[in-house]
Design an enzyme around this catalytic site. Structure first.
Site, PDB file in Angstrom:
ATOM      1  N   ASP A  95      71.607  27.265  27.636  1.00  0.00           N
ATOM      2  CA  ASP A  95      71.699  28.267  26.434  1.00  0.00           C
ATOM      3  C   ASP A  95      72.461  29.101  27.603  1.00  0.00           C
ATOM      4  O   ASP A  95      72.878  29.351  28.650  1.00  0.00           O
ATOM      5  CB  ASP A  95      70.742  28.572  25.826  1.00  0.00           C
ATOM      6  CG  ASP A  95      70.581  27.897  24.689  1.00  0.00           C
ATOM      7  OD1 ASP A  95      69.183  28.122  24.325  1.00  0.00           O
ATOM      8  OD2 ASP A  95      71.202  27.292  24.268  1.00  0.00           O
ATOM      9  N   LYS A 111      74.476  29.185  22.104  1.00  0.00           N
ATOM     10  CA  LYS A 111      74.344  30.137  20.789  1.00  0.00           C
ATOM     11  C   LYS A 111      74.841  31.455  20.848  1.00  0.00           C
ATOM     12  O   LYS A 111      74.614  32.039  22.126  1.00  0.00           O
ATOM     13  CB  LYS A 111      73.239  30.121  19.892  1.00  0.00           C
ATOM     14  CG  LYS A 111      72.623  28.304  20.118  1.00  0.00           C
ATOM     15  CD  LYS A 111      71.466  28.110  19.231  1.00  0.00           C
ATOM     16  CE  LYS A 111      71.051  26.955  19.018  1.00  0.00           C
ATOM     17  NZ  LYS A 111      69.719  26.477  18.671  1.00  0.00           N
TER      18      LYS A 111
END
Length: 412
Positions: A197, A219
Site C-alpha cells: 500500500d 489506495k
C-alpha cells in the site's frame, strides 16, 4: 582444528549420561532436534524429569557404563564425574561414535555450538582450539541481533520443485521505518514479491534486492485503483507460483486493513498464510503526539472507529458522557459530519480534539481545537489524510503539563 558439520539425528538413538541441569539442557536440545534420547542416571533434576515424560526419551535409573555407547549415534557425557565422563568418551571414540564431554571438551570428539535459528537457518558458533563457551555465547547473541535487525537477503535460493508458496500479511506500523516489528522486517528479508500500500514504511522497499518484485496496490482517499478482489487474486496467484509473498500494510492488518478478507481468500485457495501483527496507528499516533488514550482520573476506555461512515451511537454516547476516548481513523474527509453527530449526542462544545497527521514521521503535525471549532480549524490548516482524530479530555494539551511551576531562581 574444529570442523563445523550439520548432523541429522532425527529418529536416531543418542545417549545422555547424567541427570543434572547441564545434561538436561543438552537432552532438551537433542529432543528438539528429533533424536531418540536415552538418559542413563540414577537421579535427575526437575528439568530432566520434565523431559523423561516425552515419548522420545527413555530413562534408565542406574549408573552409566561404557557398554551403553553401543548402538548410539551420539554421546553426551555429563555425569559430573570426570573419570566416568572420560571413560565414556573413550569408548565412544573406539566405537567411532562422536561424543561431547561436558566437563572437559578435550576428551570428546565433538562440541556443542551456541546456536540460534532464523528464517529457516541454523547458525552456530563454536570455539577452535581451547573451548571457550562463554565467548561463543556472546558472539552468538551478537549474531542474533544482527540477523534480526540488519538488511539481509534471506530468500530461499534452492526451491523445491512443485512446492507451494506462502503469504505473509505484515503490519508495517504507523509510518516510521523503525516502528515495523522485528518479525515484520524478517518477513521482508524473505520476500520474493511484496504487495504494498502507500501507507506504512514504504521507504524500506528501497532496501530490498533489485530482483524482488514490488506490486503497488496503493489506495488514496476515495480512490481504490486496485479493488480488493484483485488484490486477493494477486496474493493467491503469486503464492501458487511457489513464491514467498509479503502483503505489506500500514498499521496492523486486522485493524481496518482488510486483512481478514485476504486471509479468507488465501485459505479458500489452499494457500498457506501467516499474519505478522503491526503497531496500529490507532494507538501509536496519539502516543507519538503525547496523548494518552487512557489516563487515571480522566478516562479509562477507548472506542476505535473508522470515519468512512457515521459513528456508532454507542460510541457517540460514551464520548458525550466522557467515559471513553474516541479514536477515528480515516475520518478527515467527514470531520464536520462527525462533529455534528457528536454535538447532537450531547458532547460538550469545549471537548478537546487533536488531529495527528503523518504520525511518527518527520512530517508529523498535530492540530488541536475544541470540538465546536475543530472542523473549521482543520480546514484552515489544510489538514489532510493520513490522519488520526482523537476526541476526549486526554487530547487537552495541558493534561500532561507539570502541575507545579519549575523553580525560577535560587533562594538567597
Amino acid at each position: 582444528m574444529t570442523t563445523l558439520l550439520g548432523v541429522d539425528l532425527v529418529g536416531r538413538p543418542v545417549l545422555v549420561a547424567g541427570g543434572g541441569p547441564v545434561a538436561a539442557a543438552k537432552a532438551a536440545a537433542l529432543v528438539a532436534d528429533g533424536a531418540l534420547v536415552h538418559v542413563v542416571t540414577p537421579v535427575t533434576c526437575e528439568a530432566m524429569l520434565d523431559l523423561v515424560d516425552d515419548a522420545a526419551v527413555t530413562w534408565s535409573r542406574r549408573e552409566v557404563t561404557p557398554d551403553d555407547v553401543a548402538g548410539t549415534w551420539f554421546v553426551v557425557a555429563a555425569t559430573g564425574d570426570s573419570a566416568v565422563d572420560r571413560d565414556l568418551c573413550a569408548r565412544a571414540t573406539a566405537e567411532r561414535v562422536f561424543s561431547v564431554c561436558a566437563g572437559a571438551a578435550e576428551h570428546g570428539t565433538a562440541r556443542n555450538p551456541a546456536v540460534t535459528e532464523h528464517a529457516g537457518l541454523r547458525v552456530g558458533v563454536v570455539s577452535t582450539g581451547r573451548p571457550d563457551p562463554g565467548r561463543a555465547v556472546a558472539v552468538r547473541n551478537a549474531l542474533v541481533v544482527h540477523l534480526q535487525t540488519a538488511q539481509l537477503d534471506l530468500r530461499t535460493r534452492r526451491a523445491v520443485p512443485g512446492a507451494a508458496g506462502r503469504v505473509l500479511l505484515v503490519g508495517g506500523g504507523p509510518g516510521a521505518e523503525d516502528l515495523i516489528t522485528v518479525r515484520g522486517r524478517q518477513a521482508l528479508a524473505q520476500a520474493d514479491v511484496v504487495v504494498t500500500d502507500r501507507l506504512g514504511p514504504t521507504g524500506l522497499l528501497r532496501t530490498l534486492p533489485l530482483d524482488v518484485e514490488v506490486i503497488d496496490v496503493g489506495k488514496t482517499a476515495g480512490h481504490h485503483l486496485v479493488p480488493q478482489s484483485e488484490i486477493n487474486r494477486i496474493l493467491v496467484e503469486q503464492a501458487r507460483r511457489g513464491r514467498t509473498v509479503v502483503r505489506l500494510k500500514g498499521g496492523d492488518p486486522f485493524v481496518y486493513g482488510r486483512g481478514g478478507e485476504e486471509v479468507l481468500a488465501c485459505r479458500e485457495a489452499g494457500v498457506d498464510v501467516e499474519v505478522v501483527p503491526g503497531v496500529s496507528s490507532a494507538l501509536s499516533a496519539p502516543g507519538a503526539a503525547g496523548i494518552p488514550l487512557t489516563h487515571r482520573g480522566t478516562v479509562g476506555a477507548v472506542h476505535v472507529v473508522h470515519g468512512h461512515e457515521r459513528i456508532d451511537r454507542h460510541a457517540l454516547a460514551a464520548v458525550a458522557a466522557e467515559s471513553a476516548t474516541l479514536v477515528v481513523l480515516m475520518g478527515v474527509r467527514r470531520l464536520a459530519e462527525h462533529v455534528r453527530d457528536l454535538r447532537a449526542a450531547g458532547a460538550a462544545a469545549d471537548l478537546p480534539v487533536a488531529v495527528v497527521e503523518d504520525a511518527t514521521t518527520q512530517r508529523q503535525r498535530v492540530t488541536t481545537a475544541p470540538l465546536a471549532e475543530v472542523a473549521d480549524v482543520a480546514a484552515r490548516a489544510g489538514v489532510r489524510a493520513p490522519a488520526v482524530i482523537v476526541v476526549g479530555r486526554v487530547a487537552d494539551p495541558c493534561l500532561l503539563a507539570p502541575t507545579t511551576p519549575a523553580p525560577t531562581g535560587v533562594p538567597a
